[in-house]
Structures are given as structure tokens and as C-alpha cells.
Design a protein around this motif. Structure first.
Motif, PDB file in Angstrom:
ATOM      1  N   LYS A 201     -39.475  23.855   2.527  1.00  0.00           N
ATOM      2  CA  LYS A 201     -39.726  22.488   2.063  1.00  0.00           C
ATOM      3  C   LYS A 201     -38.915  22.235   0.791  1.00  0.00           C
ATOM      4  CE  LYS A 201     -43.434  19.359   0.993  1.00  0.00           C
ATOM      5  NZ  LYS A 201     -44.789  18.987   1.236  1.00  0.00           N
ATOM      6  N   SER A 202     -38.408  20.993   0.643  1.00  0.00           N
ATOM      7  CA  SER A 202     -37.681  20.688  -0.590  1.00  0.00           C
ATOM      8  C   SER A 202     -38.579  19.898  -1.550  1.00  0.00           C
ATOM      9  CB  SER A 202     -36.404  19.896  -0.285  1.00  0.00           C
ATOM     10  OG  SER A 202     -36.748  18.673   0.302  1.00  0.00           O
ATOM     11  N   CYS A 203     -38.314  20.083  -2.826  1.00  0.00           N
ATOM     12  CA  CYS A 203     -39.119  19.447  -3.878  1.00  0.00           C
ATOM     13  C   CYS A 203     -38.754  17.959  -3.991  1.00  0.00           C
ATOM     14  CB  CYS A 203     -38.839  20.163  -5.200  1.00  0.00           C
ATOM     15  SG  CYS A 203     -39.504  19.331  -6.628  1.00  0.00           S
ATOM     16  N   LYS A 204     -39.766  17.131  -4.134  1.00  0.00           N
ATOM     17  CA  LYS A 204     -39.545  15.683  -4.236  1.00  0.00           C
ATOM     18  C   LYS A 204     -38.823  15.303  -5.516  1.00  0.00           C
ATOM     19  CE  LYS A 204     -42.600  12.916  -1.451  1.00  0.00           C
ATOM     20  NZ  LYS A 204     -43.845  12.187  -1.364  1.00  0.00           N
ATOM     21  N   GLY A 207     -35.268  18.381  -5.533  1.00  0.00           N
ATOM     22  CA  GLY A 207     -34.573  18.482  -4.248  1.00  0.00           C
ATOM     23  C   GLY A 207     -34.331  19.913  -3.775  1.00  0.00           C
ATOM     24  N   ASP A 228     -50.660  16.251  -0.290  1.00  0.00           N
ATOM     25  CA  ASP A 228     -49.410  16.145  -1.056  1.00  0.00           C
ATOM     26  C   ASP A 228     -49.301  17.192  -2.173  1.00  0.00           C
ATOM     27  OD1 ASP A 228     -51.377  15.257  -2.693  1.00  0.00           O
ATOM     28  OD2 ASP A 228     -50.434  13.347  -3.229  1.00  0.00           O
ATOM     29  N   ASP A 231     -45.836  18.771  -2.783  1.00  0.00           N
ATOM     30  CA  ASP A 231     -44.653  17.905  -2.676  1.00  0.00           C
ATOM     31  C   ASP A 231     -43.650  18.215  -3.779  1.00  0.00           C
ATOM     32  OD1 ASP A 231     -45.662  16.775  -0.484  1.00  0.00           O
ATOM     33  OD2 ASP A 231     -46.068  14.787  -1.318  1.00  0.00           O
ATOM     34  N   VAL A 232     -44.169  18.745  -4.892  1.00  0.00           N
ATOM     35  CA  VAL A 232     -43.311  19.068  -6.037  1.00  0.00           C
ATOM     36  C   VAL A 232     -43.313  20.573  -6.238  1.00  0.00           C
ATOM     37  CG1 VAL A 232     -43.058  18.735  -8.539  1.00  0.00           C
ATOM     38  CG2 VAL A 232     -43.836  16.842  -7.100  1.00  0.00           C
TER      39      VAL A 232
END
Ligand code: SF4
Ligand code: FES
Length: 238
Positions: A201-204, A207, A228, A231-232
Motif C-alpha cells: 500500500k502507498s501512503c496518502k 506516496g 482508514d 492510509d498514512v
């Protein structure tokens, strides 16, 4: 607290402690490979051998899984212990000839040559640490021992891709001879030995790819975290 001695030095440990952990806490070095304080001792590598005298009787035992007892006398460097330890390190080296740590330990014990036939195609020393960490710390139960005797090996179920593996890399870190291996390419992380490849997964915010989706979903499920939550990435969050 339980009082006993190691090489004549008085030491103390908690009731459920084992000799090796008390020794290490007291700064007394006993060679070991399959011991890790975060998991139950297993006594696989046998390098941590010591001689224990109890009620006038003496015996050799692995120190990582020997419970401490009041008044026992532990000896870490008797001739008997040193001889047995040299034999064990030779055996381990024959299983994983190219490993630097084993080579250094052997040299430190005065072993100049390995008399046992080198098993070139093998590299794992069957210490079981990867599976114990996977079971007891990560809770993924992705790998296990299979077969017996000469054919014993550490593998994912049926020797195929380890479907329970969350590619956290804990096994890679604890393997004392560094034979598991992890690689990251683009949005994929692979745990090489267990043939497990997962999308990351990429960080919001930044990236960067930071962890496999499968792993984060498992953590969220286990800890009942909001959807969520991951997400970061860890860096951007702190
Ligand atoms: S892969 Fe490494 S940690 Fe796992 S049993 Fe083999 S030597 Fe031990
Ligand atoms: S550290 Fe005790 S047997 Fe491996």
C-alpha cells in the motif's frame, strides 16, 4: 528470586527463568543461536550447552530451556562443555557452510576445519526461530517443520506459497544465518524463502509504498481499527 551460581559467580533470577537468560542479564556470555527473549525456548541449536551440578550430580544440558533452581552450580566453560560445543558448531557449519556468523563463532571456539561432510544444497540450521516468531509474536502461523531426520526442513504448508504469511519480515530479521531473504520491487514485497509476494500500500501523504495490504488488513481486523487507519505511513504519522 532464586539464587544460584554461574562459574562461581552468585546470580539471581525470577522463578520461571532459565539459565541462559539469567546469564545474559548478568553479562555472562554463553554462545547461542536459537534463543530469542520474545519466544519460548526450544533448545534446537544446542550451542548453549553448560554443565549443571545439582545435589552433587553433574550433567550437561542446554541452558536456554533449563529452569533455574536454588543452589545449582552452572559451569559454562568446562573441558567437556567446550569439546561438545566445538562439535556442535562443526555440525552447524556443515549445514550452512557459507555463513559468516557461524564461521566467526567456530573460529572463536578454535575450530579450524569441519570434519563433517558439507551439505552444499542446505543452508537452514533448523533452529525453528522463524516459525516460533511467526506463531508466538506475529500470530500468522505461516511456516512449520516438515519431515524427520535428514529430510527435516522448515517450509510453508505443502512447500507452496505461504498463504498465511503477511510478509512482515520478522522471520527475516530473526533468522540467525540470514537465509530467508526479502526483496521489494515497485509495489511488491517478496519473502523469498516462503515464495510469498504481496502488493504494498502507498501512503496518502508521501506516496511511498510502506507495507503489504494483506498485512495491514490483518492488523486492522485483529485490533478492530478504523478502515482508514493505515492510509498514512508510519513516518508521516509521527
Ligand atoms: S530459516 Fe533461519 S530461522 Fe528458520 S529454521 Fe532455518 S535457520 Fe532457523
Ligand atoms: S540457544 Fe539453547 S539450544 Fe539454541
Amino acid at each position: 528470586m532464586i539464587s544460584f551460581s554461574i562459574d562461581g559467580q552468585p546470580v539471581e533470577g525470577k522463578e520461571d527463568a532459565h539459565i541462559l537468560e539469567v546469564a545474559l542479564d548478568a553479562g555472562i556470555e554463553i554462545p547461542h543461536l536459537c534463543y530469542n527473549e520474545s519466544v519460548k525456548p526450544y533448545g534446537a541449536c544446542r550451542l548453549c550447552l553448560v554443565e549443571v551440578t545439582r545435589k552433587g550430580r553433574s550433567k550437561m544440558t542446554t541452558s536456554c530451556n533449563y529452569p533455574i533452581m536454588e543452589g545449582i552450580e552452572v559451569f559454562t566453560g568446562t573441558e567437556k562443555v567446550l569439546r561438545a560445543r566445538r562439535m556442535i558448531i562443526e555440525l552447524l557449519l556443515s549445514m550452512c557452510p557459507g555463513d559468516k556468523l557461524l564461521q566467526e563463532m567456530a573460529a572463536g571456539m578454535g575450530v579450524r576445519e569441519v570434519r563433517f561432510k558439507k551439505e552444499e544444497e542446505k543452508d537452514c540450521i533448523l533452529c525453528g526461530l522463524c516459525a516460533r516468531v511467526c506463531d508466538e509474536v506475529v500470530g500468522a502461523h505461516a511456516i512449520q517443520f516438515a519431515s524427520r531426520g535428514d529430510r527435516r526442513e522448515m517450509i510453508p504448508p505443502f512447500g507452496e506459497e505461504a498463504m498465511n504469511c503477511i510478509a512482515c519480515g520478522a522471520c527475516v530479521v530473526v533468522c540467525p544465518v540470514n537465509v530467508i531473504g526479502m526483496k521489494e520491487e515497485g509495489d511488491e514485497r517478496t519473502i523469498l524463502r516462503w515464495k510469498r509476494t504481496l502488493k504494498m500500500k502507498s501512503c496518502k501523504v508521501c506516496g511511498n509504498y510502506f507495507a503489504p495490504w494483506f498485512q495491514l488488513d490483518k492488523f486492522k481486523e485483529k485490533a478492530k481499527l478504523p478502515k482508514d487507519f493505515y492510509d498514512v505511513c508510519y513516518t508521516c504519522r509521527s
